[in-house]
Every structure is written in structure tokens, then in C-alpha cells.
Design an enzyme around this catalytic site. Structure first.
Site, PDB file in Angstrom:
ATOM      1  CG  ASP A  61      -6.921 -12.569   4.521  1.00 38.91           C
ATOM      2  OD1 ASP A  61      -7.754 -13.186   5.292  1.00 38.91           O
ATOM      3  OD2 ASP A  61      -7.012 -13.010   3.279  1.00 38.91           O
ATOM      4  CD  GLU A  66       0.331 -13.700  15.124  1.00 40.03           C
ATOM      5  OE1 GLU A  66       0.623 -13.536  16.047  1.00 40.03           O
ATOM      6  OE2 GLU A  66      -0.100 -14.441  14.337  1.00 40.03           O
ATOM      7  CG  ASP A  67      -0.371 -13.202   9.363  1.00 44.01           C
ATOM      8  OD1 ASP A  67       0.074 -14.098  10.167  1.00 44.01           O
ATOM      9  OD2 ASP A  67      -1.726 -13.686   9.051  1.00 44.01           O
ATOM     10  NE  ARG A  86      -2.983 -11.457   4.875  1.00 46.95           N
ATOM     11  CZ  ARG A  86      -2.806 -11.832   6.344  1.00 46.95           C
ATOM     12  NH1 ARG A  86      -2.847 -12.940   6.775  1.00 46.95           N
ATOM     13  NH2 ARG A  86      -2.895 -10.851   7.464  1.00 46.95           N
ATOM     14  NE  ARG A 131      -0.517 -18.016   3.288  1.00 42.28           N
ATOM     15  CZ  ARG A 131      -1.743 -17.675   3.651  1.00 42.28           C
ATOM     16  NH1 ARG A 131      -1.822 -16.640   4.635  1.00 42.28           N
ATOM     17  NH2 ARG A 131      -2.910 -18.143   3.243  1.00 42.28           N
ATOM     18  CG  HIS A 161       0.284 -18.757  10.029  1.00 37.48           C
ATOM     19  ND1 HIS A 161      -0.914 -17.901   9.832  1.00 37.48           N
ATOM     20  CD2 HIS A 161       0.941 -18.239   8.978  1.00 37.48           C
ATOM     21  CE1 HIS A 161      -0.736 -17.130   8.830  1.00 37.48           C
ATOM     22  NE2 HIS A 161       0.273 -17.406   8.216  1.00 37.48           N
ATOM     23  CB  CYS A 249      -3.880 -13.805  13.777  1.00 40.36           C
ATOM     24  SG  CYS A 249      -5.610 -14.307  13.911  1.00 40.36           S
TER      25      CYS A 249
HETATM   26  C1  CIR Z   1      -4.947 -16.119   5.614  1.00 42.80           C
HETATM   27  O1  CIR Z   1      -4.961 -17.218   5.195  1.00 42.80           O
HETATM   28  O2  CIR Z   1      -3.745 -15.433   5.505  1.00 42.80           O
HETATM   29  C2  CIR Z   1      -5.967 -15.687   6.722  1.00 42.80           C
HETATM   30  N1  CIR Z   1      -7.176 -15.840   6.057  1.00 42.80           N
HETATM   31  C3  CIR Z   1      -5.776 -15.826   8.116  1.00 42.80           C
HETATM   32  C4  CIR Z   1      -4.391 -15.333   8.662  1.00 42.80           C
HETATM   33  C5  CIR Z   1      -4.288 -15.901  10.166  1.00 42.80           C
HETATM   34  N2  CIR Z   1      -3.136 -15.295  10.682  1.00 42.80           N
HETATM   35  C6  CIR Z   1      -2.483 -15.778  11.809  1.00 42.80           C
HETATM   36  O3  CIR Z   1      -3.189 -16.757  12.237  1.00 42.80           O
HETATM   37  N3  CIR Z   1      -1.646 -15.098  12.131  1.00 42.80           N
END
Ligand code: CIR
Length: 254
Positions: A61, A66-67, A86, A131, A161, A249
Site C-alpha cells: 500500500d 497520503e496516509d 502499514r 484507522r 477514511h 491518497c
Molecule cells: C488501505 O486499506 O490502507 C489501502 N488499501 C487504501 C488506502 C487509501 N488511502 C487513502 O485514501 N488515503
């Protein structure tokens, strides 16, 4: 800091093992990579200097950069992602951001995914989601306060999110998925609704040149954005969306 920068991370070869909320979609990594390149091309076309943090083959991922960090004013808050798998994504992003910002970190037991943080109209909105937890929210609130910004918590009911279901298209307008987040929290912002038949397909990223990047999979909702006076540029990110990603993201815009 040199001109506007878009920090991105390429799609790794293991992207087909990305986390997904529901079901087990078949994800085509090559198509995802081509779609990501197209996304980067549009960022460059809008005037961003695209800076690459190398992909990490241990983290499917990692393209969802962005996360891993939230930039608020002069501070980059390095997150502690809610998905344990992650958490190893953050270091290279922290290092890249430390060139431009004071960095500070979310610490245990706090968790935050950057996809839950929405800064619009001078307010920090944070999603309370699967999350992002209360301890993380309090740490974010403290950093925002240092930057003289207030924080408003938004409950996330039916989305990964906050920014999966509430997308700013300008400083006063959000596109919201019905019954997905507690939209009453967005007091004072103008709200447009994602078309029901396109539920969870719309995503948007306002670009510095005034255009709004939108997902090609949500043409009806995108036409609302155009009707609100914005020039839109639609891109196909089907394989990114298959892994629960959207348009915000895949970059951190500085
Ligand atoms: C997740 O589940 O963490 C990733 N497959 C998707 C994250 C998407 N992030 C976002 O929209 N900020």
C-alpha cells in the site's frame, strides 16, 4: 522550500496484495502503475515538481503516501497508520518531509491515517474511523492548535477514511457521500452530494492551477463539480480504486 512539490510513491510490484475493505478484487498492478504515471503526469502539468519516494516492495500500500503524513502549517505530523502492516511505510516519507518541515510523530496508542485528515476553510477535520482513534485525534488536535487551527471530529460510518467520502473541491465546498460520514460536522461549508449510482466512486483533487482532478468512474458527480464552476480533468484510476484508494491518497502536496 522550492516551488510547489507533489511527493509521490510509485506502485510496487506487490500492489495486488494491497489491503481491501470488502471482497477480494483482482488488482492489475501493471494497469495501476500506468494509471499512477498518468496521475503524476497531470500533477506535473498543473505545475507541481513531482518528487519520488522510492516504492517499498515490503509494503503493497506504499503508493498511498497520503496516509503516512499530514502537513499542517510549518509542521509535518508523521502518522502511525491504523493498519499495523502499514506502519513500516513512514520512515522514508518522514525523511523526505524533514527537508522542508519540522516533523513530529503520532505515538502509541494513537493511530491516524492521513486519509482521515481534511484541511479546508481554515479548519482541520479529522475522521474517527477504523484507522484513526481518539488518542491519535488528540495528538493531531495539539499539533493543529500549535499552528493556530481548530480541529473538528467527524464520525466515519461507511467509508475507509474521511476523504473516501468527503472531498473538498475548493476552500468552501465538499462533495460528500450520503450516510457515510457525519456531515453535520461540516457546518458552514457548501455540500454537494455524490450521485447515488456512483456511490464510493467519486474522488477529487483540486490542483494549484484551479482545475479539479476527478475520477473518470463518476461522471455524473463530476458534472456537479463542473456546474459549480470548476474546470475538471477526469482520470481513470480504476485499479487504484480497486484497492480502496482515491485521488488525494497518492500524493502529499506541499
Ligand atoms: C488501505 O486499506 O490502507 C489501502 N488499501 C487504501 C488506502 C487509501 N488511502 C487513502 O485514501 N488515503
Amino acid at each position: 522550500m522550492p516551488g510547489p512539490i507533489a511527493l509521490v510513491r510509485p506502485v510496487p510490484d506487490c500492489f495486488d496484495r494491497a489491503l481491501v475493505r470488502e471482497g477480494s478484487p483482482v488488482i492489475d498492478t501493471d494497469v495501476a502503475r500506468a494509471q499512477h504515471l498518468e496521475y503524476c503526469r497531470h500533477l506535473a502539468g498543473a505545475g507541481y515538481q513531482v518528487q519520488i519516494v522510492p516504492a517499498d516492495e515490503a509494503h503493497p500500500d506504499c503508493v498511498f503516501i497520503e496516509d503516512t503524513a499530514v502537513v499542517i502549517g510549518d509542521t509535518a505530523l508523521i502518522t502511525r497508520p491504523g493498519a499495523v502492516g502499514r506502519r513500516g511505510e513512514i520512515e522514508p516519507v518522514a525523511e523526505a518531509l524533514s527537508r522542508y518541515f519540522r516533523t513530529t510523530r503520532v505515538v502509541a496508542p494513537g493511530t491516524i491515517d492521513g486519509g482521515d485528515v481534511l484541511i479546508v476553510g481554515g479548519m482541520v477535520y479529522v475522521g474517527r474511523s477504523q484507522r484513526t482513534n481518539e488518542a491519535g485525534i488528540e495528538q493531531l488536535r495539539a499539533v493543529a492548535a500549535e499552528e493556530r487551527l481548530e480541529t473538528t471530529v467527524v464520525a466515519v460510518h461507511d467509508a475507509l477514511h474521511l476523504k473516501s467520502a468527503a472531498l473538498p473541491i475548493d476552500e468552501g465546498t465538499l462533495v460528500v457521500t450520503r450516510d457515510a460520514v457525519d456531515e453535520h460536522a461540516f457546518n458552514g461549508l457548501h455540500i454537494l452530494y455524490e450521485a447515488d449510482e456512483e456511490r464510493h466512486r467519486f474522488s477529487a483533487l483540486p490542483l494549484r492551477d484551479g482545475r479539479v482532478m476527478v475520477t473518470a468512474s463518476a461522471p455524473v458527480t463530476s458534472s456537479l463539480v463542473a456546474r459549480a464552476g470548476h474546470e475538471t480533468v477526469a482520470i481513470d484510476v480504476s485499479q487504484i480504486q480497486a484497492a480502496d484508494g482515491g485521488l488525494t491518497c497518492m500524493s502529499i502536496l506541499l
